[in-house]
Design a protein around this motif. Structure first.
Motif, short mmCIF file in Angstrom:
data_model
loop_
_atom_site.label_atom_id
_atom_site.label_comp_id
_atom_site.label_asym_id
_atom_site.label_seq_id
_atom_site.Cartn_x
_atom_site.Cartn_y
_atom_site.Cartn_z
N GLN A 114 0.85 -1.18 0.00
CA GLN A 114 0.00 0.00 0.00
C GLN A 114 0.89 1.24 0.00
O GLN A 114 1.91 1.30 0.70
N LYS A 115 0.51 2.22 -0.80
CA LYS A 115 1.32 3.42 -1.01
C LYS A 115 1.74 4.09 0.30
O LYS A 115 2.88 4.50 0.46
N TYR A 116 0.81 4.19 1.25
CA TYR A 116 1.12 4.92 2.47
C TYR A 116 2.18 4.19 3.32
O TYR A 116 2.77 4.78 4.23
N ARG A 118 4.97 2.89 1.98
CA ARG A 118 6.18 2.86 1.14
C ARG A 118 7.46 2.94 1.98
O ARG A 118 8.36 2.12 1.84
N ILE A 128 10.89 0.00 -4.93
CA ILE A 128 9.75 0.10 -5.86
C ILE A 128 10.19 -0.36 -7.25
O ILE A 128 11.23 0.06 -7.75
N GLU A 132 2.77 3.39 -9.55
CA GLU A 132 1.64 3.26 -8.65
C GLU A 132 0.46 2.65 -9.40
O GLU A 132 0.24 2.95 -10.57
N PRO A 139 -4.27 2.68 -3.56
CA PRO A 139 -2.99 2.84 -4.27
C PRO A 139 -1.90 1.93 -3.71
O PRO A 139 -1.73 1.83 -2.48
N HIS A 140 -1.19 1.26 -4.61
CA HIS A 140 -0.12 0.32 -4.26
C HIS A 140 1.10 0.54 -5.14
O HIS A 140 1.01 1.16 -6.20
N TYR A 141 2.22 -0.04 -4.71
CA TYR A 141 3.43 -0.18 -5.52
C TYR A 141 3.85 -1.64 -5.49
O TYR A 141 3.74 -2.29 -4.45
#
Length: 150
Positions: A114-116, A118, A128, A132, A139-141
């Motif tokens: 999950q993006k948050y 990172r 990464i 995204e 939102p994911h990476y």
């Protein structure tokens, strides 16, 4: 407290119920994300979890290549809200990486982060490798940990 690592067939009914309850509590209720958590991959997974006072407080699912990704992976990473900030998430991820590296000896480990989170995963050595993207509306990476000693 120590983490347990069990294949699906080794889980007790109570352990499985408590794992699914925690995952639903975090992913469905807390994150307000409607998705099918029971994706058929649990039967092929190693389940990592820690119990405290009869409750599962942290959990992740370890998968071999060809299940979710072409690489070994860690997913469904959750820490009960009351345990966050205690370092338990870091301990869990370090032990998950160690389990995979010692038992399966891969070149790399993949996660869909999950993006948050990172920075949390970057601090654990993940980098990464995708733009995204949305997964279940969040939102994911795509991120990889590369095993430098293999």
């Amino acid at each position: 407290m120590t983490f347990k690592f069990k294949h699906f067939t080794q889980l007790t009914t109570s352990e499985l119920y408590n794992i699914l309850q925690l995952r639903a509590e975090i992913f469905v209720v807390e994150q307000d994300c409607v998705y099918n958590d029971l994706d058929g991959l649990d039967k092929d997974a190693i389940h990592q979890f820690m119990e405290k006072d009869g409750q599962i407080v942290a959990y992740s699912r370890l998968l071999k290549p060809g299940t979710r990704f072409n690489d070994y992976s860690i997913g469904r990473v959750v820490v009960r809200e009351s345990e966050r900030g205690s370092g338990l998430g870091i301990q869990m991820m370090e032990e998950a990486k160690t389990y995979i590296l010692e038992n399966w000896k891969p070149d790399k480990i993949k996660i869909s982060a999950q993006k948050y989170l990172r920075k949390f995963y970057e601090d654990l050595g993940f980098k990464i490798v995708t733009d995204e993207y949305l997964e279940d509306g969040i939102p994911h990476y795509g991120m990889l940990f590369e095993n430098k000693v293999n």
